[in-house]
Design an enzyme around this catalytic site. Structure first.
Site, PDB file in Angstrom:
ATOM      1  N   ASP A 344     -35.298   5.674 -46.048  1.00 19.42           N
ATOM      2  CA  ASP A 344     -35.824   6.525 -46.910  1.00 19.42           C
ATOM      3  C   ASP A 344     -37.325   6.714 -46.775  1.00 19.42           C
ATOM      4  O   ASP A 344     -38.202   5.674 -46.762  1.00 19.42           O
ATOM      5  CB  ASP A 344     -35.501   5.800 -48.339  1.00 19.42           C
ATOM      6  CG  ASP A 344     -36.150   6.890 -49.462  1.00 19.42           C
ATOM      7  OD1 ASP A 344     -35.550   7.934 -49.474  1.00 19.42           O
ATOM      8  OD2 ASP A 344     -37.252   6.628 -50.188  1.00 19.42           O
ATOM      9  N   GLU A 380     -35.320   8.811 -42.465  1.00 16.08           N
ATOM     10  CA  GLU A 380     -35.655  10.223 -43.256  1.00 16.08           C
ATOM     11  C   GLU A 380     -36.919  10.378 -42.817  1.00 16.08           C
ATOM     12  O   GLU A 380     -37.809   9.927 -43.408  1.00 16.08           O
ATOM     13  CB  GLU A 380     -35.523   9.827 -44.504  1.00 16.08           C
ATOM     14  CG  GLU A 380     -35.489  11.104 -45.407  1.00 16.08           C
ATOM     15  CD  GLU A 380     -35.569  11.336 -47.043  1.00 16.08           C
ATOM     16  OE1 GLU A 380     -35.222  11.897 -47.912  1.00 16.08           O
ATOM     17  OE2 GLU A 380     -36.169   9.928 -47.512  1.00 16.08           O
TER      18      GLU A 380
END
Length: 703
Positions: A344, A380
């Site tokens: 993330d 990401e």
């Protein structure tokens, strides 16, 4: 009196060896460390860890067995102006805890200051109001468990939420719904296998905290991007208890998925923790060694650098933070048998000073690590900091969530003009993003939807977000949805609009499975899952976010169509090439591996690409020119295909190319006719005219 032996400074955390437990805590700022052991009534024993090696405080206690609750109290400087926030009144979680029991209740005692006076010091005991670390047994019967190790070229990822996947599944026992055991249930595995899924990407399962602002509104942190324990599986997803049972249950889930040939990828949040900014609670890292774990503002260390939008960022320049992350990753691979990670806000991990550095220490460590470098690594590739959007810029070992793929495909199917060149690049693996540094199409994780944003059904049903249930007056969530409601906002009884929406969903899914790269399907999209227009379901731990399996029974045609797409991709390597198209011939007499054609059957020229009004294209994929060996060294050959894309709002006639591309063609798939069976489709000759309905895709196979 509890007997304490010196023990060892490594490994960090609590480690049971069959006779007792060794405890080790890194705390450079500490002047004294107390180990606190809790009994079933909540009674607390304080044990001084007097041994210290290289700032690691440690001790071995023969009598401590698995299931023992514990925590730490750290004595040291409390001087926020210099970045120090030690306070022995705060019970602290072990950063290396393998399991965590309970939740925090957000009592003022969990904070290092008194509300309304951030400069004050709060010495109230937080132990009655916070979580406990738990000693766990490392022993588990893995049997002959082996990682599936599916090559990226053959990978189909299914992004899923452990709870949301099964919370409403009628065929799973009620006691197992929403848990690791429920996710590993045979009915879930059968569903995944039917979709051709080779890897599940689980949204955060590291122990996380439910934000106070959400709790006050009667909501929960459903997504879980608020980690406090990087080694502990979240206790809220365990059906059997929180005293270490969650570890066994997670391992059993992984074992079941592996038996079905499905890899397990974890969505991990190493960029920040749940302790927030200078006004957040003291739960673990802040009270152990604040200045060593967090990036503080240089001019005023009372405050935290924040490139994540959550209040803090971990200090990636600290060797101890890097060790924590690497130890955590290695633990999940070696002990929990997971197969990969999706990072993330991965740009934050690359920040050493203020810029995103793709050669930062973290990536160097991953590159040389013999365990982690073999796992699937997905970034990401953005954060909210300056220069944080880094799609296409991660190192060669890494794959990336391709946000540009999502945006382009959405724009194309809602009818935006001038997109053919960009759409062509995304369809063929995004060479413009990945080819220049030696990566391949497989570096691109393709997705039209994910957890963050509209579901597929909502993408074709809403022009704007409808997040009122989140309690923020619809201010939260992105306004850049690139969606189209097909003529009416939200629910409708108009049969024409409903038919168009279903066709649009099939268009998105067809584009996804026919694109070069790695397809990622968001859970429930194949079942028509809707969030009622909510594009930010992070706090909706309820029916808004959970899959409604009973309602999904009416979506059987969409499910069958998705299964058909998965079979088509699996059966034909021309849709999952390991290298980029060259647009050239392998030999002088061969056809190129890829040819772009106008709807009139002519090869595209520059004027065709620059025609902004054009929204339709035909693609020839040459199965005889895959041009690469399979893993066994055999030269691959496949059928050849024509892909007919029509994003116009009107029907078009496509003229098939001349017979040098192929003499006869048969329709395999048509998003305007989801029940089409290839064996019942008549063959058509070269140069024949094929009608293509407005906003639809056809796939023709050369006979």
């Amino acid at each position: 009196m509890v007997q304490v032996w010196p023990g060892d400074a490594y490994p960090l955390g609590a480690h049971f060896d069959g006779a007792g437990t060794n405890f080790a805590l890194y705390a450079e700022a500490a002047e004294r460390v107390e180990l606190c052991l809790f009994d079933d009534s909540g009674g607390e024993d304080h044990i001084d860890l007097t041994e210290r090696d290289a700032f690691v405080w440690h001790g071995y206690i023969p009598s401590v067995m698995p299931g023992q609750r514990y925590g730490f109290r750290v004595h040291g400087p409390y001087d926020p102006a210099r970045g120090h926030r030690c306070n022995p009144a705060k019970l602290l979680l072990d950063p290396y805890a393998r399991a965590v029991e309970g939740e925090m209740d957000w009592d003022p005692a969990c904070f290092g200051y008194h509300f309304g006076d951030p400069e004050s010091r709060n010495d109230d005991d937080s132990a009655p109001h916070t979580m406990r670390s738990v000693v766990v047994s490392p022993y588990f019967d893995w049997g002959d468990d082996r990682p599936p190790r599916t090559p990226y070229a053959d990978t189909v990822i299914y992004e899923a939420h452990v709870k949301g996947m099964t919370a409403r599944h009628p065929e799973i026992p009620a006691s197992l719904r929403g848990t690791y055991a429920g996710f590993g249930h045979p009915v879930v595995i059968d569903h995944l296998k039917g979709l051709g899924v080779t890897a599940v990407e689980l949204m955060p399962v590291h122990q996380f905290v439910h934000d106070d602002v959400l709790v006050q509104r009667g909501l929960r942190n459903y997504w879980g991007y608020n980690t406090i324990g990087f080694f502990a599986p979240h206790n809220g997803y365990a059906s059997g208890g929180g005293r270490g049972e969650q570890v066994l249950e997670f391992k059993a889930m992984v074992k079941s998925l592996h038996e079905a040939g499905i890899e397990v990828i974890l969505d991990v949040v190493y960029n920040h923790t749940a302790e927030g900014n200078h006004l957040g609670p003291t739960l673990s890292f802040r009270g152990i060694d604040n200045a060593q774990y967090y990036r503080l503002v240089d001019d005023d260390p009372r405050y935290y650098m924040d490139t994540t939008g959550t209040g803090n960022s971990l200090l990636m320049r600290s060797p101890h933070v890097l060790q924590l992350i690497m130890d955590s990753l290695r633990y999940w691979v070696t002990e929990m048998h997971v197969d990969g990670f999706r990072f993330d806000l991965a740009s934050t991990l690359a920040r050493e000073l203020h810029a995103v550095d793709r050669l930062s220490a973290f990536f160097d460590l991953v590159q040389q690590d013999p365990v982690i470098s073999r796992a699937k690594l997905i970034a990401e590739p953005w954060d909210i900091g300056e220069g944080g959007y880094q799609v296409g810029n991660f190192p060669p070992l890494w794959t990336e969530w391709n946000g540009k793929y999502r945006d382009t495909v959405r724009d194309y199917w809602r009818g935006e003009p001038g997109l053919l060149p960009t759409f062509a690049s995304r369809l063929t693996g995004s060479a413009d993003l990945y080819a220049d540094d030696g990566r391949r199409p497989l570096a691109s994780i393709n997705f039209p939807t994910c957890h963050d944003g509209f579901t597929l059904t909502d993408l074709v049903s809403y022009n704007g977000k409808h997040n009122e249930a989140n309690g923020e007056d619809n201010r939260d969530g992105s306004d850049d949805n690139r969606s189209w409601n097909c003529g009416t906002e939200g629910e409708t009884d108009d049969l024409d609009i409903l038919a168009l929406r279903e066709r649009q969903k099939r268009n998105f899914l067809t584009t996804l499975f026919l694109s070069q790269g790695v397809p990622m399907l968001s859970h429930g999209d194949e079942l028509g899952r809707t969030q009622g227009g909510n594009n930010n379901g992070y706090c909706q731990d309820d029916e808004i976010s959970w899959i409604d399996w009973e309602a999904a029974a009416h979506e059987f045609p969409l499910l069958e169509f998705t299964r058909k797409l998965a079979r088509l991709r699996k059966d034909h390597p021309v849709f999952r090439r390991r290298r980029f198209f060259k647009g050239a011939r392998l030999r002088p007499d061969d056809m190129p591996d890829l040819v772009w054609l106008t709807p009139g059957g002519d090869e595209m020229v520059e004027a065709d690409w620059n025609a902004g009004f054009s929204k339709s294209v035909m693609v020839f994929l040459n199965g005889d020119a895959i041009g690469e060996p399979d893993p066994r060294g055999r030269r691959l050959r496949d059928a050849s295909f024509l892909l007919l894309f029509n994003a116009h709002d009107g029907d078009l006639d496509f003229e098939l190319p001349s017979d040098r591309f192929g003499g006869m063609w048969r329709k395999v798939l048509d998003t305007a006719d989801p029940l089409l069976a290839e064996e019942e489709s008549p063959a058509v000759k070269a140069s024949a005219t094929v009608p293509c309905e407005a906003r639809s895709v056809q796939v023709l196979r050369r006979v």
